[in-house]
Write a protein that holds these residues in place. Structure first.
Motif, PDB file in Angstrom:
ATOM      1  N   MET A   1       0.671  -0.923   0.479  1.00  0.00           N
ATOM      2  CA  MET A   1      -0.355   0.267  -0.018  1.00  0.00           C
ATOM      3  C   MET A   1       0.929   0.770   0.083  1.00  0.00           C
ATOM      4  SD  MET A   1      -2.890   1.503  -0.262  1.00  0.00           S
ATOM      5  CE  MET A   1      -3.647   2.804   0.623  1.00  0.00           C
ATOM      6  N   THR A   2       1.113   1.196   0.749  1.00  0.00           N
ATOM      7  CA  THR A   2       2.867   2.532   0.828  1.00  0.00           C
ATOM      8  C   THR A   2       3.788   2.944  -0.943  1.00  0.00           C
ATOM      9  OG1 THR A   2       3.125   2.157   3.111  1.00  0.00           O
ATOM     10  CG2 THR A   2       4.783   3.030   2.533  1.00  0.00           C
ATOM     11  N   GLN A   3       4.094   1.531  -0.984  1.00  0.00           N
ATOM     12  CA  GLN A   3       4.722   1.923  -2.330  1.00  0.00           C
ATOM     13  C   GLN A   3       3.373   2.693  -3.880  1.00  0.00           C
ATOM     14  OE1 GLN A   3       6.661  -2.078  -3.589  1.00  0.00           O
ATOM     15  NE2 GLN A   3       8.192  -0.032  -4.702  1.00  0.00           N
ATOM     16  N   HIS A   7       3.728   5.915  -5.420  1.00  0.00           N
ATOM     17  CA  HIS A   7       3.781   5.861  -7.015  1.00  0.00           C
ATOM     18  C   HIS A   7       2.438   7.440  -7.532  1.00  0.00           C
ATOM     19  CE1 HIS A   7       6.724   2.426  -7.798  1.00  0.00           C
ATOM     20  NE2 HIS A   7       6.234   1.992  -7.136  1.00  0.00           N
ATOM     21  N   PHE A   8       1.519   6.817  -6.666  1.00  0.00           N
ATOM     22  CA  PHE A   8       0.520   8.317  -6.757  1.00  0.00           C
ATOM     23  C   PHE A   8       1.253   9.440  -6.654  1.00  0.00           C
ATOM     24  CE2 PHE A   8      -3.284  10.409  -6.031  1.00  0.00           C
ATOM     25  CZ  PHE A   8      -3.862   9.821  -7.118  1.00  0.00           C
ATOM     26  N   GLY A 107      23.447  -0.307  -4.715  1.00  0.00           N
ATOM     27  CA  GLY A 107      23.503  -0.359  -5.528  1.00  0.00           C
ATOM     28  C   GLY A 107      22.509   0.506  -6.478  1.00  0.00           C
ATOM     29  N   PHE A 108      22.855   0.519  -7.932  1.00  0.00           N
ATOM     30  CA  PHE A 108      22.095   1.858  -8.526  1.00  0.00           C
ATOM     31  C   PHE A 108      20.949   0.716  -8.421  1.00  0.00           C
ATOM     32  CE2 PHE A 108      19.512   2.846 -12.545  1.00  0.00           C
ATOM     33  CZ  PHE A 108      19.779   4.105 -12.368  1.00  0.00           C
ATOM     34  N   LYS A 109      20.217  -0.154  -8.148  1.00  0.00           N
ATOM     35  CA  LYS A 109      18.538  -0.680  -7.899  1.00  0.00           C
ATOM     36  C   LYS A 109      18.001  -0.480  -6.715  1.00  0.00           C
ATOM     37  CE  LYS A 109      18.850  -3.556 -12.218  1.00  0.00           C
ATOM     38  NZ  LYS A 109      18.576  -4.369 -12.372  1.00  0.00           N
ATOM     39  N   ASP A 110      19.124  -0.109  -5.632  1.00  0.00           N
ATOM     40  CA  ASP A 110      18.382  -0.269  -4.709  1.00  0.00           C
ATOM     41  C   ASP A 110      18.432   1.234  -4.475  1.00  0.00           C
ATOM     42  OD1 ASP A 110      19.201  -3.144  -3.714  1.00  0.00           O
ATOM     43  OD2 ASP A 110      20.932  -2.193  -3.004  1.00  0.00           O
ATOM     44  N   THR A 111      16.845   1.460  -3.894  1.00  0.00           N
ATOM     45  CA  THR A 111      16.149   3.202  -3.834  1.00  0.00           C
ATOM     46  C   THR A 111      15.055   2.994  -2.575  1.00  0.00           C
ATOM     47  OG1 THR A 111      14.293   2.149  -4.667  1.00  0.00           O
ATOM     48  CG2 THR A 111      16.308   2.477  -6.497  1.00  0.00           C
ATOM     49  N   HIS A 112      14.831   3.953  -2.415  1.00  0.00           N
ATOM     50  CA  HIS A 112      13.593   4.315  -1.010  1.00  0.00           C
ATOM     51  C   HIS A 112      12.337   3.761  -1.273  1.00  0.00           C
ATOM     52  CE1 HIS A 112      11.846   8.281  -3.614  1.00  0.00           C
ATOM     53  NE2 HIS A 112      11.890   8.458  -1.910  1.00  0.00           N
ATOM     54  N   LEU A 113      12.016   4.028  -2.663  1.00  0.00           N
ATOM     55  CA  LEU A 113      11.214   2.978  -3.116  1.00  0.00           C
ATOM     56  C   LEU A 113      10.943   1.809  -2.736  1.00  0.00           C
ATOM     57  CD1 LEU A 113       9.942   5.186  -6.535  1.00  0.00           C
ATOM     58  CD2 LEU A 113       8.802   5.191  -3.411  1.00  0.00           C
ATOM     59  N   GLN A 114      11.959   0.890  -3.343  1.00  0.00           N
ATOM     60  CA  GLN A 114      12.495  -0.119  -3.168  1.00  0.00           C
ATOM     61  C   GLN A 114      11.955  -0.610  -1.826  1.00  0.00           C
ATOM     62  OE1 GLN A 114      14.791  -1.035  -5.191  1.00  0.00           O
ATOM     63  NE2 GLN A 114      13.865  -2.075  -7.322  1.00  0.00           N
ATOM     64  N   ARG A 115      12.705  -0.261  -0.787  1.00  0.00           N
ATOM     65  CA  ARG A 115      12.700  -0.305   0.767  1.00  0.00           C
ATOM     66  C   ARG A 115      11.807  -0.372   2.021  1.00  0.00           C
ATOM     67  NH1 ARG A 115      19.009  -0.490   1.901  1.00  0.00           N
ATOM     68  NH2 ARG A 115      20.045  -1.670   0.347  1.00  0.00           N
ATOM     69  N   VAL A 116      11.139   0.656   1.394  1.00  0.00           N
ATOM     70  CA  VAL A 116       9.410   1.150   1.852  1.00  0.00           C
ATOM     71  C   VAL A 116       9.132   0.251   2.946  1.00  0.00           C
ATOM     72  CG1 VAL A 116       7.212   2.428   1.935  1.00  0.00           C
ATOM     73  CG2 VAL A 116       9.589   3.017   0.895  1.00  0.00           C
TER      74      VAL A 116
END
Length: 116
Positions: A1-3, A7-8, A107-116
């Protein structure tokens, strides 16, 4: 839900940027298209190493600088600077909408959106 919410939020920033750009006098859609992907040049930092790449990328993909530039553009009454800052905000919103977030040095693919 948070992710999905994040995105929204990115979509909302993109749409708001498009709206505010469209109501500007003398706004050029050619300029918009030309500058939309300029912040991605910051990925060149990854040619050196992931730490430098993530720092440079995050500087150009944080809302802080374009918000400051928008305030500066209003203060000095500079429409061109305002246009650049709005396009910059649109780019960040578009990235967030697509799931590209601020980068971790791991790493480039480690983002704050993926770790939420």
């Amino acid at each position: 839900m948070t992710q999905k919410l994040l995105h929204f939020e990115g979509l909302s920033v993109l749409l708001a940027s498009l709206f505010f750009y469209s109501i500007q006098e003398n706004s050029s859609w050619w300029l918009f298209i030309l500058l939309l992907f300029v912040p991605d040049i910051s990925m060149i930092g990854y040619a050196f190493n992931e730490r430098i790449g993530s720092i440079l990328y995050n500087i150009f993909h944080s809302y802080l600088i374009p918000i400051f530039v928008i305030m500066l553009a209003f203060f000095i009454t500079n429409e061109w600077l305002l246009s650049v800052a709005i396009i910059w905000m649109a780019h960040i919103g578009m990235d967030r909408m697509l799931g590209y977030g601020l980068k971790y040095p791991s790493g480039f693919k480690d983002t704050h959106l993926q770790r939420v």
